[in-house]
Design a protein around this motif. Structure first.
Motif, PDB file in Angstrom:
ATOM      1  N   PHE A   1      49.497   9.333  82.821  1.00  0.00           N
ATOM      2  CA  PHE A   1      48.141   9.737  82.454  1.00  0.00           C
ATOM      3  C   PHE A   1      47.325  10.102  83.696  1.00  0.00           C
ATOM      4  O   PHE A   1      46.615  11.113  83.717  1.00  0.00           O
ATOM      5  CB  PHE A   1      47.467   8.603  81.691  1.00  0.00           C
ATOM      6  CG  PHE A   1      46.073   8.929  81.235  1.00  0.00           C
ATOM      7  CD1 PHE A   1      45.857   9.678  80.092  1.00  0.00           C
ATOM      8  CD2 PHE A   1      44.973   8.500  81.962  1.00  0.00           C
ATOM      9  CE1 PHE A   1      44.578   9.981  79.677  1.00  0.00           C
ATOM     10  CE2 PHE A   1      43.687   8.802  81.557  1.00  0.00           C
ATOM     11  CZ  PHE A   1      43.485   9.544  80.409  1.00  0.00           C
ATOM     12  N   GLU A   2      47.426   9.288  84.760  1.00  0.00           N
ATOM     13  CA  GLU A   2      46.680   9.575  85.984  1.00  0.00           C
ATOM     14  C   GLU A   2      47.196  10.846  86.655  1.00  0.00           C
ATOM     15  O   GLU A   2      46.422  11.584  87.276  1.00  0.00           O
ATOM     16  CB  GLU A   2      46.791   8.389  86.934  1.00  0.00           C
ATOM     17  CG  GLU A   2      46.080   7.138  86.429  1.00  0.00           C
ATOM     18  CD  GLU A   2      46.312   5.945  87.328  1.00  0.00           C
ATOM     19  OE1 GLU A   2      47.064   6.102  88.324  1.00  0.00           O
ATOM     20  OE2 GLU A   2      45.763   4.863  87.041  1.00  0.00           O
TER      21      GLU A   2
ATOM     22  N   PHE B   1      42.803  17.963  81.840  1.00  0.00           N
ATOM     23  CA  PHE B   1      41.903  17.843  80.700  1.00  0.00           C
ATOM     24  C   PHE B   1      41.151  19.147  80.467  1.00  0.00           C
ATOM     25  O   PHE B   1      40.734  19.820  81.407  1.00  0.00           O
ATOM     26  CB  PHE B   1      40.882  16.717  80.914  1.00  0.00           C
ATOM     27  CG  PHE B   1      41.449  15.357  80.600  1.00  0.00           C
ATOM     28  CD1 PHE B   1      42.358  15.189  79.575  1.00  0.00           C
ATOM     29  CD2 PHE B   1      41.037  14.260  81.322  1.00  0.00           C
ATOM     30  CE1 PHE B   1      42.861  13.955  79.276  1.00  0.00           C
ATOM     31  CE2 PHE B   1      41.557  13.010  81.037  1.00  0.00           C
ATOM     32  CZ  PHE B   1      42.473  12.853  80.023  1.00  0.00           C
TER      33      PHE B   1
ATOM     34  N   ILE C   1      45.565  13.875  84.729  1.00  0.00           N
ATOM     35  CA  ILE C   1      44.146  13.812  84.382  1.00  0.00           C
ATOM     36  C   ILE C   1      43.409  15.100  84.710  1.00  0.00           C
ATOM     37  O   ILE C   1      42.386  15.431  84.100  1.00  0.00           O
ATOM     38  CB  ILE C   1      43.501  12.606  85.086  1.00  0.00           C
ATOM     39  CG1 ILE C   1      42.138  12.277  84.435  1.00  0.00           C
ATOM     40  CG2 ILE C   1      43.326  12.848  86.581  1.00  0.00           C
ATOM     41  CD1 ILE C   1      41.564  10.950  84.879  1.00  0.00           C
ATOM     42  N   ASP C   2      43.894  15.862  85.690  1.00  0.00           N
ATOM     43  CA  ASP C   2      43.246  17.120  86.054  1.00  0.00           C
ATOM     44  C   ASP C   2      43.521  18.221  85.044  1.00  0.00           C
ATOM     45  O   ASP C   2      42.918  19.307  85.143  1.00  0.00           O
ATOM     46  CB  ASP C   2      43.731  17.592  87.429  1.00  0.00           C
ATOM     47  CG  ASP C   2      43.239  16.676  88.535  1.00  0.00           C
ATOM     48  OD1 ASP C   2      42.202  16.028  88.323  1.00  0.00           O
ATOM     49  OD2 ASP C   2      43.878  16.604  89.594  1.00  0.00           O
TER      50      ASP C   2
ATOM     51  N   ILE D   1      44.567  18.207  76.326  1.00  0.00           N
ATOM     52  CA  ILE D   1      45.144  18.407  77.654  1.00  0.00           C
ATOM     53  C   ILE D   1      45.787  19.785  77.708  1.00  0.00           C
ATOM     54  O   ILE D   1      46.501  20.203  76.783  1.00  0.00           O
ATOM     55  CB  ILE D   1      46.191  17.321  77.965  1.00  0.00           C
ATOM     56  CG1 ILE D   1      45.543  15.935  77.903  1.00  0.00           C
ATOM     57  CG2 ILE D   1      46.842  17.540  79.328  1.00  0.00           C
ATOM     58  CD1 ILE D   1      46.492  14.799  78.150  1.00  0.00           C
TER      59      ILE D   1
END
Length: 310
Positions: free
Chosen positions: A301-302, A308, A305-306, A258
């Protein structure tokens, strides 16, 4: 993994390994059986019991004990085949079944074998007439299976008859419609009647040839299907699937890269005050394994997520 205790061959070194087992329940590979029992008899390599070569059968289950129990149950069922109506009360029938299980246990684990065999022999001599009579009788489960098979055959017969009736009705309806069309054309058309009739004869001949070809194709398909089923039945085996042994699986957690600060673990989520902004989990959710830290972790986490790195 199956392994022969005599020659130490196993499924990994020999892909075509076939394990055999006798009444004592100690397996051997087929090659060892052919070598040791070349004179049709010999002693077991484990219990030293005298065995015959024709008593060996192919091992089905991985656990030899299950194979031994299945064999003994099948063997004893030929003697202990009394039905429920052979007893005066249901309690006596239940005691009979319980004693049967005890005898199977004694033979499988070789407990009081001499007394058990003597009891079996005495039972066979005492109930010889009933045993012979019940060999020709079906129990309730077997009767139910026979009834189900009979109903299935009757249903298939009715279905085939219904399909044949529909086909005949459709054919008759088509024939009547074609006849009316020909008569209308002969009445209203200026074309010579011979030309119309010749054309219809050709159509009829072509239709008959097509039906004949279709019947031949259907016969060939049925023949091929029967041959395929026959070959499958000949090659059918109840052996367990051949397993290829290899390196044991080792789980490795997925590493998510990440572009940003690392994800906090459950302990950090609780200590850093994240749970102050999360609704407390109810007792029902906690009973199902859900926690407030789990919900907060999913939300974090949500939200990230962008970030990653792909």
């Amino acid at each position: 993994m199956r392994e022969c205790k005599k020659c130490k061959s196993n499924e990994y070194t020999n892909k075509q390994l076939v394990m055999m087992i006798n009444e004592c329940g100690h397996p051997l590979c087929k090659n060892c059986v052919d070598n040791i029992y070349a004179l049709n008899s010999g002693n077991c390599h484990v219990c030293n019991r005298l065995l015959r070569k024709n008593g060996f059968r192919e091992q089905i289950y991985d656990d030899p004990l299950i194979d031994k129990e299945t064999f003994l149950r099948r063997k004893l069922r030929k003697i202990y085949n009394l039905k429920q109506d052979d007893f005066e009360t249901l309690r006596e029938f239940g005691d009979y079944q319980e004693r049967f299980e005890t005898l199977v246990y004694n033979l499988v684990f070789e407990t009081d074998v001499v007394e058990t065999n003597a009891e079996i022999q005495a039972f066979e001599e005492k109930h010889k007439e009933q045993i012979d009579r019940n060999k020709r009788r079906l129990d309730e489960d077997q009767k139910w299976i026979e009834d189900q098979l009979r109903e299935e055959r009757a249903m298939k017969s009715r279905l085939v008859e219904h399909m044949e009736t529909d086909a005949r009705e459709k054919e008759n309806t088509t024939a009547v419609t074609d006849t009316r069309a020909i008569m209308d054309e002969l009445r209203d058309s200026n074309v010579a009647a011979e030309v119309i009739l010749d054309r219809e004869r050709k159509k009829q001949i072509e239709k008959e040839l097509e039906e004949k070809d279709e019947q031949e194709k259907r016969k060939r398909r049925n023949k091929e299907m029967l041959q395929t089923r026959k070959r499958a039945a000949e090659n059918m085996s109840f052996n367990t699937v051949i397993r290829i042994a290899g390196r044991a699986y080792v789980h490795q957690p997925l590493e998510l890269v990440i572009n940003g600060p690392p994800m906090p673990n459950p302990a950090e989520i609780e200590s850093m005050g994240y749970l102050a902004h999360i609704r407390a989990a109810s007792q029902d959710l906690i009973a199902g394994g859900y926690t407030s830290a789990l919900g907060c972790s999913r939300a974090l986490f949500e939200a990230r997520i962008d970030l990653f790195a792909f």
